[in-house]
Design a protein around this motif. Structure first.
Motif, mmCIF file in Angstrom:
data_model
loop_
_atom_site.group_PDB
_atom_site.id
_atom_site.type_symbol
_atom_site.label_atom_id
_atom_site.label_comp_id
_atom_site.label_asym_id
_atom_site.label_seq_id
_atom_site.Cartn_x
_atom_site.Cartn_y
_atom_site.Cartn_z
ATOM 1 N N TYR A 63 -19.333 3.481 62.089
ATOM 2 C CA TYR A 63 -17.989 4.050 62.151
ATOM 3 C C TYR A 63 -16.964 3.029 62.634
ATOM 4 O O TYR A 63 -15.813 3.373 62.904
ATOM 5 C CB TYR A 63 -17.944 5.290 63.046
ATOM 6 C CG TYR A 63 -18.426 5.048 64.453
ATOM 7 C CD1 TYR A 63 -17.549 4.614 65.427
ATOM 8 C CD2 TYR A 63 -19.752 5.223 64.798
ATOM 9 C CE1 TYR A 63 -17.982 4.365 66.706
ATOM 10 C CE2 TYR A 63 -20.197 4.995 66.075
ATOM 11 C CZ TYR A 63 -19.305 4.559 67.022
ATOM 12 O OH TYR A 63 -19.737 4.307 68.292
ATOM 13 N N ASN B 35 -21.281 8.679 71.302
ATOM 14 C CA ASN B 35 -22.477 7.890 71.019
ATOM 15 C C ASN B 35 -23.108 7.320 72.277
ATOM 16 O O ASN B 35 -24.318 7.140 72.330
ATOM 17 C CB ASN B 35 -22.129 6.745 70.071
ATOM 18 C CG ASN B 35 -22.883 6.824 68.793
ATOM 19 O OD1 ASN B 35 -23.573 7.796 68.535
ATOM 20 N ND2 ASN B 35 -22.759 5.809 67.988
ATOM 21 N N LEU C 63 -13.318 2.618 61.202
ATOM 22 C CA LEU C 63 -12.181 3.435 61.657
ATOM 23 C C LEU C 63 -11.264 2.646 62.579
ATOM 24 O O LEU C 63 -10.042 2.807 62.545
ATOM 25 C CB LEU C 63 -12.684 4.694 62.370
ATOM 26 C CG LEU C 63 -13.241 5.791 61.487
ATOM 27 C CD1 LEU C 63 -13.864 6.882 62.331
ATOM 28 C CD2 LEU C 63 -12.163 6.356 60.607
ATOM 29 N N LYS D 63 -15.987 3.474 52.389
ATOM 30 C CA LYS D 63 -15.554 4.333 53.501
ATOM 31 C C LYS D 63 -14.130 3.994 53.919
ATOM 32 O O LYS D 63 -13.313 4.891 54.170
ATOM 33 C CB LYS D 63 -16.506 4.176 54.680
ATOM 34 C CG LYS D 63 -17.874 4.772 54.438
ATOM 35 C CD LYS D 63 -18.718 4.769 55.686
ATOM 36 C CE LYS D 63 -19.314 3.418 55.952
ATOM 37 N NZ LYS D 63 -20.305 3.406 57.047
ATOM 38 N N SER D 64 -13.826 2.702 53.991
ATOM 39 C CA SER D 64 -12.474 2.284 54.380
ATOM 40 C C SER D 64 -11.446 2.716 53.350
ATOM 41 O O SER D 64 -10.328 3.118 53.706
ATOM 42 C CB SER D 64 -12.419 0.772 54.558
ATOM 43 O OG SER D 64 -13.283 0.356 55.566
ATOM 44 N N LEU E 128 -15.886 9.051 68.902
ATOM 45 C CA LEU E 128 -17.236 8.810 68.401
ATOM 46 C C LEU E 128 -17.978 7.820 69.284
ATOM 47 O O LEU E 128 -19.173 7.985 69.540
ATOM 48 C CB LEU E 128 -17.178 8.286 66.968
ATOM 49 C CG LEU E 128 -16.918 9.313 65.881
ATOM 50 C CD1 LEU E 128 -16.719 8.632 64.533
ATOM 51 C CD2 LEU E 128 -18.046 10.302 65.792
ATOM 52 N N SER E 129 -17.282 6.801 69.765
ATOM 53 C CA SER E 129 -17.914 5.818 70.647
ATOM 54 C C SER E 129 -18.353 6.463 71.962
ATOM 55 O O SER E 129 -19.460 6.215 72.446
ATOM 56 C CB SER E 129 -16.959 4.660 70.938
ATOM 57 O OG SER E 129 -16.688 3.942 69.780
ATOM 58 N N LEU F 203 -25.088 8.010 65.973
ATOM 59 C CA LEU F 203 -24.313 7.666 64.784
ATOM 60 C C LEU F 203 -24.098 6.160 64.729
ATOM 61 O O LEU F 203 -23.894 5.508 65.752
ATOM 62 C CB LEU F 203 -22.952 8.356 64.828
ATOM 63 C CG LEU F 203 -22.938 9.857 64.677
ATOM 64 C CD1 LEU F 203 -21.534 10.387 64.889
ATOM 65 C CD2 LEU F 203 -23.428 10.249 63.307
ATOM 66 N N THR F 204 -24.095 5.627 63.530
ATOM 67 C CA THR F 204 -23.774 4.219 63.338
ATOM 68 C C THR F 204 -22.824 4.107 62.159
ATOM 69 O O THR F 204 -22.715 5.017 61.339
ATOM 70 C CB THR F 204 -25.044 3.385 63.044
ATOM 71 O OG1 THR F 204 -25.673 3.927 61.883
ATOM 72 C CG2 THR F 204 -26.006 3.412 64.211
ATOM 73 N N ASN G 9 -19.003 -0.131 53.456
ATOM 74 C CA ASN G 9 -17.836 -0.133 54.346
ATOM 75 C C ASN G 9 -16.538 -0.132 53.562
ATOM 76 O O ASN G 9 -15.556 0.489 53.984
ATOM 77 C CB ASN G 9 -17.880 -1.331 55.282
ATOM 78 C CG ASN G 9 -18.723 -1.074 56.498
ATOM 79 O OD1 ASN G 9 -19.072 0.057 56.792
ATOM 80 N ND2 ASN G 9 -19.068 -2.122 57.211
ATOM 81 N N ALA H 267 -12.224 7.334 66.377
ATOM 82 C CA ALA H 267 -13.247 6.303 66.562
ATOM 83 C C ALA H 267 -13.633 6.173 68.034
ATOM 84 O O ALA H 267 -14.816 6.006 68.364
ATOM 85 C CB ALA H 267 -12.744 4.964 66.022
#
Length: 135
Positions: free
Chosen positions: A110, A67, A113, A12-13, A63-64, A107-108, A9, A60
């Protein structure tokens, strides 16, 4: 639940933050920042941090929504349309099979973001408060 401060994380961050800082630098450099008054500098900095913050938060959220299955119908239609346009014919996969396949492969990872976007928005709100304290 994994910690936000795990190595993956943080990497990625860091990458997303670097891209956000690059957008801020590009926005600030596109305006004549050195020749502006203090009020205008605060406004430019507020705008510069708002843009990547909102983009991260909206990405984000998208994406939620995806998902949770909110865009499964749209993605199925786009996939079928793309197959028709590339002359590969319509897939024999039914919509129910497509949705079940998508549910298995969600997907997991994320959530970072949301955090990075909120940090950018918090910095933008600080510059907004400074702007209105002088203006």
């Amino acid at each position: 639940m994994r910690s936000f401060f795990s190595k993956a994380n943080l990497i990625k961050s860091g990458i997303v933050s670097a891209v956000g800082i690059l957008v801020v630098i590009l926005f600030v450099s596109s305006s004549d920042f050195g020749a502006q008054t203090t009020v205008d500098k605060y406004k430019i900095l507020c705008d510069a941090f708002t843009i990547p913050g909102l983009l991260m938060l909206m990405f984000a959220a998208m994406l939620s929504i995806s998902n949770e299955g909110g865009l499964d119908g749209v993605s199925y239609l786009v996939k079928q349309g793309f197959r028709m346009l590339t002359f590969r014919g319509i897939s024999q996969e039914k919509y129910l099979d497509y949705v079940q396949h998508r549910r298995e492969n969600r997907l997991t990872g994320y959530g970072f973001l949301y955090i990075v976007g909120a940090v950018f928005m918090a910095v933008a709100l600080i510059f907004l408060a400074l702007f209105y304290s002088i203006y």
